[in-house]
Design a protein around this motif. Structure first.
Motif, PDB file in Angstrom:
ATOM      1  N   GLY A 251       0.808  -1.213   0.000  1.00 37.39           N
ATOM      2  CA  GLY A 251       0.000   0.000   0.000  1.00 37.39           C
ATOM      3  C   GLY A 251       0.842   1.264   0.000  1.00 37.39           C
ATOM      4  O   GLY A 251       0.468   2.285  -0.597  1.00 37.39           O
ATOM      5  N   LEU A 252       1.991   1.218   0.668  1.00 36.79           N
ATOM      6  CA  LEU A 252       2.904   2.361   0.651  1.00 36.79           C
ATOM      7  C   LEU A 252       3.442   2.588  -0.762  1.00 36.79           C
ATOM      8  O   LEU A 252       3.557   3.727  -1.222  1.00 36.79           O
ATOM      9  N   SER A 254       1.920   1.661  -3.461  1.00 39.55           N
ATOM     10  CA  SER A 254       0.785   2.142  -4.259  1.00 39.55           C
ATOM     11  C   SER A 254       0.626   3.653  -4.127  1.00 39.55           C
ATOM     12  O   SER A 254       0.316   4.349  -5.104  1.00 39.55           O
ATOM     13  N   SER A 255       0.826   4.170  -2.919  1.00 38.13           N
ATOM     14  CA  SER A 255       0.718   5.619  -2.711  1.00 38.13           C
ATOM     15  C   SER A 255       1.765   6.360  -3.525  1.00 38.13           C
ATOM     16  O   SER A 255       1.479   7.414  -4.123  1.00 38.13           O
ATOM     17  N   LEU A 256       2.963   5.805  -3.573  1.00 37.12           N
ATOM     18  CA  LEU A 256       4.019   6.416  -4.390  1.00 37.12           C
ATOM     19  C   LEU A 256       3.647   6.376  -5.865  1.00 37.12           C
ATOM     20  O   LEU A 256       3.776   7.383  -6.588  1.00 37.12           O
ATOM     21  N   ILE A 257       3.154   5.213  -6.327  1.00 36.95           N
ATOM     22  CA  ILE A 257       2.804   5.071  -7.734  1.00 36.95           C
ATOM     23  C   ILE A 257       1.663   6.018  -8.107  1.00 36.95           C
ATOM     24  O   ILE A 257       1.685   6.654  -9.171  1.00 36.95           O
ATOM     25  N   ASN A 258       0.667   6.127  -7.248  1.00 42.76           N
ATOM     26  CA  ASN A 258      -0.437   7.053  -7.519  1.00 42.76           C
ATOM     27  C   ASN A 258       0.065   8.491  -7.635  1.00 42.76           C
ATOM     28  O   ASN A 258      -0.423   9.268  -8.459  1.00 42.76           O
ATOM     29  N   ALA A 259       1.041   8.836  -6.814  1.00 42.80           N
ATOM     30  CA  ALA A 259       1.561  10.214  -6.807  1.00 42.80           C
ATOM     31  C   ALA A 259       2.366  10.527  -8.063  1.00 42.80           C
ATOM     32  O   ALA A 259       2.496  11.692  -8.441  1.00 42.80           O
ATOM     33  N   ILE A 260       2.905   9.507  -8.735  1.00 44.97           N
ATOM     34  CA  ILE A 260       3.697   9.749  -9.949  1.00 44.97           C
ATOM     35  C   ILE A 260       2.956   9.276 -11.192  1.00 44.97           C
ATOM     36  O   ILE A 260       3.562   9.114 -12.265  1.00 44.97           O
ATOM     37  N   SER A 261       1.634   9.054 -11.061  1.00 46.71           N
ATOM     38  CA  SER A 261       0.825   8.655 -12.201  1.00 46.71           C
ATOM     39  C   SER A 261       0.372   9.883 -12.978  1.00 46.71           C
ATOM     40  O   SER A 261       0.071  10.939 -12.402  1.00 46.71           O
ATOM     41  N   GLY A 262       0.311   9.727 -14.285  1.00 43.50           N
ATOM     42  CA  GLY A 262       0.031  10.858 -15.163  1.00 43.50           C
ATOM     43  C   GLY A 262      -1.210  11.637 -14.820  1.00 43.50           C
ATOM     44  O   GLY A 262      -1.207  12.873 -14.833  1.00 43.50           O
ATOM     45  N   MET A 411       3.126  11.188   3.796  1.00 47.16           N
ATOM     46  CA  MET A 411       3.681  10.146   2.930  1.00 47.16           C
ATOM     47  C   MET A 411       5.030  10.546   2.332  1.00 47.16           C
ATOM     48  O   MET A 411       5.925   9.706   2.186  1.00 47.16           O
ATOM     49  N   ALA A 412       5.196  11.811   1.994  1.00 48.20           N
ATOM     50  CA  ALA A 412       6.490  12.249   1.444  1.00 48.20           C
ATOM     51  C   ALA A 412       7.603  12.021   2.466  1.00 48.20           C
ATOM     52  O   ALA A 412       8.709  11.606   2.116  1.00 48.20           O
ATOM     53  N   GLU A 413       7.294  12.252   3.741  1.00 44.10           N
ATOM     54  CA  GLU A 413       8.278  12.026   4.798  1.00 44.10           C
ATOM     55  C   GLU A 413       8.445  10.535   5.079  1.00 44.10           C
ATOM     56  O   GLU A 413       9.551  10.058   5.323  1.00 44.10           O
ATOM     57  N   MET A 414       7.341   9.804   5.068  1.00 46.67           N
ATOM     58  CA  MET A 414       7.400   8.368   5.338  1.00 46.67           C
ATOM     59  C   MET A 414       8.309   7.650   4.340  1.00 46.67           C
ATOM     60  O   MET A 414       9.100   6.777   4.712  1.00 46.67           O
ATOM     61  N   SER A 435       8.212  -6.623   4.209  1.00 47.79           N
ATOM     62  CA  SER A 435       7.792  -5.669   5.240  1.00 47.79           C
ATOM     63  C   SER A 435       8.666  -4.414   5.185  1.00 47.79           C
ATOM     64  O   SER A 435       9.855  -4.487   4.858  1.00 47.79           O
ATOM     65  N   ILE A 436       8.070  -3.276   5.487  1.00 46.73           N
ATOM     66  CA  ILE A 436       8.783  -1.994   5.425  1.00 46.73           C
ATOM     67  C   ILE A 436       8.780  -1.347   6.810  1.00 46.73           C
ATOM     68  O   ILE A 436       7.729  -1.233   7.448  1.00 46.73           O
ATOM     69  N   LEU A 437       9.955  -0.929   7.253  1.00 45.07           N
ATOM     70  CA  LEU A 437      10.112  -0.281   8.552  1.00 45.07           C
ATOM     71  C   LEU A 437      10.311   1.218   8.361  1.00 45.07           C
ATOM     72  O   LEU A 437      11.232   1.654   7.669  1.00 45.07           O
TER      73      LEU A 437
END
Length: 446
Positions: A251-252, A254-262, A411-414, A435-437
């Motif tokens: 999901g993290l 996915s948030s990145l991908i959504n933010a760089i989607s056209g 999210m930008a900071e995460m 897993s992401i820490l």
């Protein structure tokens, strides 16, 4: 379920997609694209050792997009008879005549079309009878129920199978299509102790039935995940490291991908505007897009516009290497499509050296998140706030379950505070990540 259940062969629906283009041309369209699909499936579910549902589905459909210069019309139908197809194309043409001109619409560039449609080994029909599926589902549920006497109820276990054909054509002369399949086994059970009731689940999905986890393994995992959630305790509001379990870590990404989607970029509704070639995440983050993985859950030789797909590194040492775009959003941004019309293809996040236990040890004291509730991220600002449940960890060891908490950050900071990525990769969709820490988030409770 046998492929003979299809009304048409793959070659026939390819020809039908080309026939749609001819109808559109005869009606005056300057260009057009058409997609046809067929699918058949079966789903069997049991609950408390009794058959609950037996479902069959048989779907077919055609969609067509026509262009009259810079005007666009779209229509679809589930009736593949010649008359219905002609009427649908005519409807699309009629719609186009009433739409406003859009200089950015149209087919993807002809030189980007896939030259060869690769065989990615995506088609593995599972010829399983209802009786066989019932046996598997019952075994899965029985294993889950047998994990612990505190598991007192079940939401059921299910076995699903589907297979389909897909064909796409456009006026550049491109026609492509391929068969595919997808199967799954899942289980969800309920545990109860001292007036505390909890549920959890597990599932496995794959292109080929042979690649699924065993029914017993899925049931055991579902039971164990449920039991560990009992006896939850309160924690105080704090700022601590937070670890997202592998199934949630996607999901993290996915948030990145959504933010760089056209679409989000040209609408300026992204917290990562103008981020190309900039540091958007921790140097530990490396993301690869691999559309040609054999049996990949998101593999494809071409995107939904016929554009050839290619392997690439999307994020390198935390630096963004490219956006995720189809032709329309690319034109709006003055760029070229990345072959992502319809979505991303097999995003592989490079793992670190540590396993799940190693990440817990590195975290020391903090929160392990295993469930998220609601959709609490602002795509424009990146502000992130989600209801959550999971486990409190001290000295690298899980101490007790926690629930009714909220985790919050930006999210930008995460993304920049990722301090470890585990090798406990979970493959349940288009993103493969361990897993992401995260170094620090606010955990709100009492």
């Amino acid at each position: 379920m046998a492929d003979s259940g299809f009304s048409y062969s793959l070659d026939e629906i390819k020809q039908m997609s080309r026939d749609v283009l001819k109808v559109a041309k005869d009606l005056g369209a300057s260009s057009a694209e058409a997609e046809l699909s067929l699918s058949i499936g079966q789903n069997v579910s049991v609950r408390l050792n009794e058959v609950e549902n037996i479902e069959y589905n048989r779907d077919k459909g055609m969609s067509v997009t026509v262009y009259f210069g810079q005007q666009k019309g779209h229509a679809s139908t589930s009736d593949l008879s010649p008359l219905a197809i002609k009427d649908t194309v005519a409807a699309a043409c009629n719609i186009a005549k009433y739409t406003a001109k859009d200089e950015f619409c149209g087919l993807a560039d002809a030189n980007l079309m896939a030259k060869d449609v690769l065989d990615l080994d995506l088609h593995h029909p599972w010829n399983i009878s209802v009786e066989e599926a019932i046996v598997i589902a019952k075994e899965c549920e029985a294993t889950a129920l047998g994990v612990d006497t505190r598991i007192t109820n079940s939401e059921g276990a299910s076995v699903s199978t589907s297979t389909g054909y897909f064909a796409y054509s456009n006026s550049h002369g491109f026609t492509g299509g391929y068969p595919s399949s997808r199967h799954g086994v899942s289980c969800s059970v309920i545990a109860e102790f001292d007036d505390n009731m909890q549920r959890d689940y597990w599932y496995s999905t794959a292109r080929a039935a042979a690649d699924l986890e065993s029914a017993a393994a899925i049931g055991k995992r579902a039971g164990e995940r449920t039991i560990r959630r009992l006896n939850s305790q309160k924690i105080k509001t704090c700022q601590v490291p937070v670890m997202f379990e592998a199934p949630l870590a996607s999901g993290l990404i996915s948030s990145l991908i959504n933010a760089i989607s056209g679409g989000n970029l040209y609408r300026k509704s992204s917290f990562l505007l103008d981020s190309l070639d900039k540091q958007v995440a921790s140097p530990l983050l490396n993301i690869y897009e691999e559309p040609h993985l054999k049996k990949g859950l998101a593999s494809s030789p071409f995107d939904s516009e016929g554009v050839a797909t290619h392997s690439r590194q999307l994020v390198k040492d935390g630096v963004l290497q490219g956006y995720v775009m189809g032709s329309y959003s690319a034109r709006k941004l003055g760029m070229q499509t990345t072959g992502n019309a319809g979505g991303n293809h097999n995003l592989i996040v490079q793992s670190g050296a540590q396993d799940f236990a190693g990440l817990l040890k590195q975290m020391g004291t903090g929160l392990l998140v295993t469930e998220l509730l609601g959709s609490g991220m602002n795509m424009v600002t990146g502000d992130y706030s989600r209801g959550a449940a999971g486990f409190w960890v001290e000295n690298g060891v899980i101490v007790h379950a926690v629930e009714e908490i909220t985790i919050a950050s930006n999210m930008a900071e995460m993304l920049k505070m990722i301090i470890a990525i585990g090798n406990d990769v979970c493959i349940q969709g288009s993103k493969q990540v361990g897993s992401i820490l995260i170094e620090r988030m606010t955990v709100a409770s009492e």
